[in-house]
Design a protein around this motif. Structure first.
Motif, mmCIF file in Angstrom:
data_model
loop_
_atom_site.group_PDB
_atom_site.id
_atom_site.type_symbol
_atom_site.label_atom_id
_atom_site.label_comp_id
_atom_site.label_asym_id
_atom_site.label_seq_id
_atom_site.Cartn_x
_atom_site.Cartn_y
_atom_site.Cartn_z
ATOM 1 N N LEU A 36 0.832 -1.204 0.000
ATOM 2 C CA LEU A 36 0.000 0.000 0.000
ATOM 3 C C LEU A 36 0.863 1.249 0.000
ATOM 4 C CD1 LEU A 36 -2.805 1.340 0.327
ATOM 5 C CD2 LEU A 36 -2.585 0.973 2.788
ATOM 6 N N THR A 40 1.075 4.061 -3.012
ATOM 7 C CA THR A 40 0.836 5.475 -2.709
ATOM 8 C C THR A 40 1.999 6.333 -3.179
ATOM 9 O OG1 THR A 40 -0.447 4.844 -0.758
ATOM 10 C CG2 THR A 40 0.347 7.102 -0.853
ATOM 11 N N ASP A 148 -6.737 3.019 9.258
ATOM 12 C CA ASP A 148 -6.321 2.049 8.256
ATOM 13 C C ASP A 148 -5.534 0.927 8.931
ATOM 14 O OD1 ASP A 148 -4.334 0.918 6.164
ATOM 15 O OD2 ASP A 148 -5.856 1.941 4.977
ATOM 16 N N ALA A 285 -5.597 2.690 -3.621
ATOM 17 C CA ALA A 285 -4.716 3.760 -3.158
ATOM 18 C C ALA A 285 -3.977 4.407 -4.318
ATOM 19 C CB ALA A 285 -3.724 3.214 -2.131
ATOM 20 N N ALA A 289 -4.661 8.262 -4.337
ATOM 21 C CA ALA A 289 -3.620 9.058 -3.679
ATOM 22 C C ALA A 289 -2.859 9.969 -4.627
ATOM 23 C CB ALA A 289 -2.631 8.132 -2.972
ATOM 24 N N PHE A 357 -5.904 6.912 6.049
ATOM 25 C CA PHE A 357 -5.680 6.362 4.723
ATOM 26 C C PHE A 357 -6.897 5.767 4.008
ATOM 27 C CE2 PHE A 357 -3.182 4.811 1.245
ATOM 28 C CZ PHE A 357 -2.243 5.821 1.147
ATOM 29 N N THR A 358 -6.950 4.421 3.809
ATOM 30 C CA THR A 358 -7.861 3.825 2.822
ATOM 31 C C THR A 358 -9.297 4.327 2.943
ATOM 32 O OG1 THR A 358 -6.509 1.828 2.848
ATOM 33 C CG2 THR A 358 -8.678 1.672 1.829
#
Length: 409
Positions: A36, A40, A148, A285, A289, A357-358
């Protein structure tokens, strides 16, 4: 403890197998967190390079059957489709925890439940207070409520190797409850053009899924089309399509029968979790992102009250909410703190809660539009990075303390 309790009926035997299952879960999520992070980084570099137009073209490329209103961009397929796998796995884990895991024991469940509740309410309240009156504030308050789990576990695994196992168990249990709260927010706050007929069809398909589970049907030739049909129905209903994954996960059986090696929920989790952590979430992501983080973008974030509210909610709100609520629950004797977990350990884990995050990126896309959404997503990335660094420093310090104490003991 989040372990393979789906393979245990009334008694909680086979502790070694349970610990192995828990270790496998941590390894999968930790590796997923690394993938991840890489996805990103690639998205940020690409979106801020001279080839940014190519990134945007790929992200916005549409594919799918228009007759079914599924002519979606690649970013939308990642957000609505791939994340449904992530939420299905989250639903499986939540169901297992509620039925046979840590959250099935009232007293054991109270601490992570209290921490998760505070970790959602306080960030939302702080975000709303900071952004009150700004455009988008009435929906953007939901952005900092999520933690996350993949990123948080990755930071914990790298920097907190000396922490007691109870810290990992608390973080994982808290994240499961946190996921449930985020799921409810997405379902209730962000329906888009609700259509009752597809929604009724989705409910009927879910009922059929539950019936097949009750009748102990196991063939994928029934379940795969049924799951796809449920996803399409939920997508067409206007409710966010990821809810289909959660619903089916919660309807999956978690107790094994005597003739089964594993319960269906455990079996599906084994098969799908690597795909969820290693592919579905990183691809989402990658498309979510890719936001501007140059000097001009940072200046815009600095004067955008919604973006500032997101950062305050994630970095301060999560720490205050998780730690404060847990402290109050223990002091009032409503919950018990693990003996090997000090309050400073709890503060370090609470700081990890600020890694949004997610799901935070998903809610940013659902709650805001265009440039405002881009600034909010950049704020999520910056806040998550800051929370990660602060938590890492705290975890390294606490790990050293635990190692010294263990050596002296």
């Amino acid at each position: 403890m989040p372990s393979d309790r789906g393979a245990i009926n009334v008694t909680r035997s086979r502790p070694t197998h349970a610990m192995n299952e828990f270790a496998r879960f941590l390894r999968t999520e930790t590796v997923g967190g690394m993938v991840l992070l890489a996805a990103t980084a690639v998205a940020l570099v690409w979106a801020n390079s001279p080839l940014s137009d190519l990134y945007t073209t790929i992200r916005d490329f549409h594919v799918g059957p228009a007759a079914l209103h599924l002519d979606l961009s690649l970013a939308e397929w990642a957000k609505n489709g791939l994340l449904a796998i992530f939420f299905f796995v989250a639903g499986l884990e939540l169901k297992r925890e509620l039925v046979v895991g840590e959250l099935s024991n009232f007293r054991s469940a109270l601490l992570p439940v209290a921490g998760a509740a505070g970790g959602m309410v306080i960030p939302a309240a702080l975000a709303l207070a900071v952004s009150w009156g700004a455009p988008g504030a009435t929906t953007a308050w939901a952005i900092p409520v999520a933690t996350d789990i993949a990123f948080a576990l990755g930071v914990l695994a790298i920097t907190g190797s000396g922490m007691p196992s109870s810290a990992r168990i608390f973080l994982l249990s808290l994240a499961v409850v946190d996921d449930l709260g985020a799921i409810l927010i997405i379902a209730i706050v962000f329906p888009a053009g609700f259509s009752p007929i597809p929604f009724v069809a989705a409910i009927a398909l879910c009922v059929l899924y539950a019936y097949l589970q009750k009748r102990r049907i196991t063939t994928p030739f029934l379940y795969v089309p049924l799951a796809l049909g449920t996803w399409v129905a939920v997508e067409l209903s206007g409710v966010h399509a990821t809810i289909a994954g959660v619903a089916l996960g919660l309807l999956t059986r978690v107790r094994r029968d005597p003739y089964e090696k594993e319960a269906p929920a455990v079996r599906l989790e084994h098969r799908l979790q690597p795909w969820s952590a290693g592919f579905a979430v990183p691809v989402f992501a990658f498309f979510a992102a890719g936001v501007p983080v140059n000097g001009e973008a940072l200046r815009e974030i600095a004067v955008d009250r919604v973006a500032i509210a997101v950062m305050v909610g994630l970095v301060l709100g999560k720490l205050i909410g998780i730690f404060g609520t847990s402290l109050v629950a223990v002091k009032l004797k409503l919950a018990s703190k693990p003996d090997d977990m000090a309050w400073r350990d709890m503060a370090a884990v609470a700081m990890l809660g600020g890694v949004g995050f997610t799901v935070s990126l998903l809610i940013a896309e659902l709650s805001l539009a265009d440039a405002a959404a881009e600034r909010a997503k950049a704020a999520v990335l910056l806040a998550s990075a800051l929370a990660s660094l602060l938590a890492a420093a705290m975890l390294i310090r606490r790990s050293r303390v635990h190692r010294v104490n263990n050596n002296e003991g």
